[in-house]
Design an enzyme around this catalytic site. Sequence first.
Site, PDB file in Angstrom:
ATOM      1  N   GLY A 140      -8.556-130.938 -67.121  1.00  0.00           N
ATOM      2  CA  GLY A 140      -7.306-130.207 -67.178  1.00  0.00           C
ATOM      3  C   GLY A 140      -7.440-128.814 -67.759  1.00  0.00           C
ATOM      4  O   GLY A 140      -6.844-127.853 -67.255  1.00  0.00           O
ATOM      5  N   GLY A 164     -15.510-132.456 -61.545  1.00  0.00           N
ATOM      6  CA  GLY A 164     -16.031-132.600 -62.890  1.00  0.00           C
ATOM      7  C   GLY A 164     -16.096-131.291 -63.651  1.00  0.00           C
ATOM      8  O   GLY A 164     -15.277-130.394 -63.472  1.00  0.00           O
ATOM      9  N   GLU A 204     -19.804-142.764 -53.889  1.00  0.00           N
ATOM     10  CA  GLU A 204     -20.616-142.140 -54.944  1.00  0.00           C
ATOM     11  C   GLU A 204     -21.427-143.193 -55.695  1.00  0.00           C
ATOM     12  O   GLU A 204     -22.606-142.978 -56.005  1.00  0.00           O
ATOM     13  CB  GLU A 204     -19.677-141.398 -55.891  1.00  0.00           C
ATOM     14  CG  GLU A 204     -20.338-140.677 -57.036  1.00  0.00           C
ATOM     15  CD  GLU A 204     -19.297-140.032 -57.929  1.00  0.00           C
ATOM     16  OE1 GLU A 204     -19.186-140.448 -59.099  1.00  0.00           O
ATOM     17  OE2 GLU A 204     -18.582-139.131 -57.459  1.00  0.00           O
ATOM     18  N   GLY A 247      -7.772-131.747 -71.202  1.00  0.00           N
ATOM     19  CA  GLY A 247      -9.117-132.178 -71.555  1.00  0.00           C
ATOM     20  C   GLY A 247     -10.152-131.420 -70.749  1.00  0.00           C
ATOM     21  O   GLY A 247      -9.934-130.284 -70.322  1.00  0.00           O
ATOM     22  N   LYS A 256      -9.620-140.655 -52.745  1.00  0.00           N
ATOM     23  CA  LYS A 256     -10.505-140.379 -53.878  1.00  0.00           C
ATOM     24  C   LYS A 256     -11.187-141.660 -54.350  1.00  0.00           C
ATOM     25  O   LYS A 256     -12.355-141.643 -54.763  1.00  0.00           O
ATOM     26  CB  LYS A 256      -9.699-139.755 -55.019  1.00  0.00           C
ATOM     27  CG  LYS A 256     -10.483-139.481 -56.302  1.00  0.00           C
ATOM     28  CD  LYS A 256     -11.680-138.573 -56.082  1.00  0.00           C
ATOM     29  CE  LYS A 256     -12.219-137.961 -57.370  1.00  0.00           C
ATOM     30  NZ  LYS A 256     -12.409-138.874 -58.484  1.00  0.00           N
TER      31      LYS A 256
END
Length: 331
Positions: free
Chosen positions: A12, A114, A171, A9, A164
């Site tokens: 990936g 991202g 975030e 996607g 993470k």
Amino acid sequence: MDLGLVGLGKMGGNMRERLRRGGHTVVGFDRNPDVSDVGSLAELVEALPSPKVVWVMVPAGEATRATVAELGELLSEGDVVVDGGNSRWTDDQAHAALLAEKGIGYVDCGVSGGVWGLENGYALMYGGEAADVAKVQPAFDTLKPEGEFGAVHAGKVGAGHFSKMVHNGIEYAIMQSYAEGWELLEKVDMVDNVTEVFRSWREGTVIRSWLLDLMVNALDDDPGLESIRGYAEDSGEGRWTVEAAIDNAVAVPAITAALFARFVSRQDDSPAMKAIAAMRNQFGGHALHTPPPTGGDVDGDGQAPQSEAAQQAGAGQGEGGSGAGPTTGES
């Protein structure tokens, strides 16, 4: 190195490209045949030399669990599976135990970057045994940003995704702070150019960050954010951060408030605020913002007129109520 990559996607697909640019041989598999290099997981595994390394980039939860289980049937002792999705660390521990029964190594890797990761590199936080990490290290070195920082062997299995998770919780809080500041600046009449105020913060201030840069980009595209609905999903990692904080008796009020703000964003009309408005009306006769009755009039402020009893109850009272009888606070 040779590497299998499952899931092509947005993340990936770009990771496959960055790895190939770095000189690695990547065999990719995706359910979308237009982007897949092979037709099945079995073909992917067959195409790799031993020891085989297969990196999984599919949605967290059942999709990842099913993929890891299938790879457990296809791989052999000495091979390694890397989960680079946003899996919960407890799933990592279960996956590692499952694969260990067959001598297959397991590394969990939190990936941040991202859509910008292809060019800028990906921040990587990975967990697992040193021997398993070493088999994946060339890929880590290529995927990470240039420079000294951007990748860390965080600890044992689960440490990568736990790190993470906390990253994403932080975030949430940072984004919420920028958003609240933007709303306040927009609210007052004296600030003429909110976008330029935000832009000025990008240099020389202690609150400069990449998120601030992205906020300025968004404001340049749409200064009042008029085209965007005030609705924000949460990926799950904010919730997991708060749950982990509770389990470990660690106070995370800013992260928790940011998570709850996202819940509120999804409500067209807050049930909790309805209850508060009803109680304020009961104890102090405070106005209810209700629609006018069919065919009826509204007060000058656009509200339906209160009943005579409510008007009498609220006469001369402020927020807490100060008419006849004992003073009532809002508590």
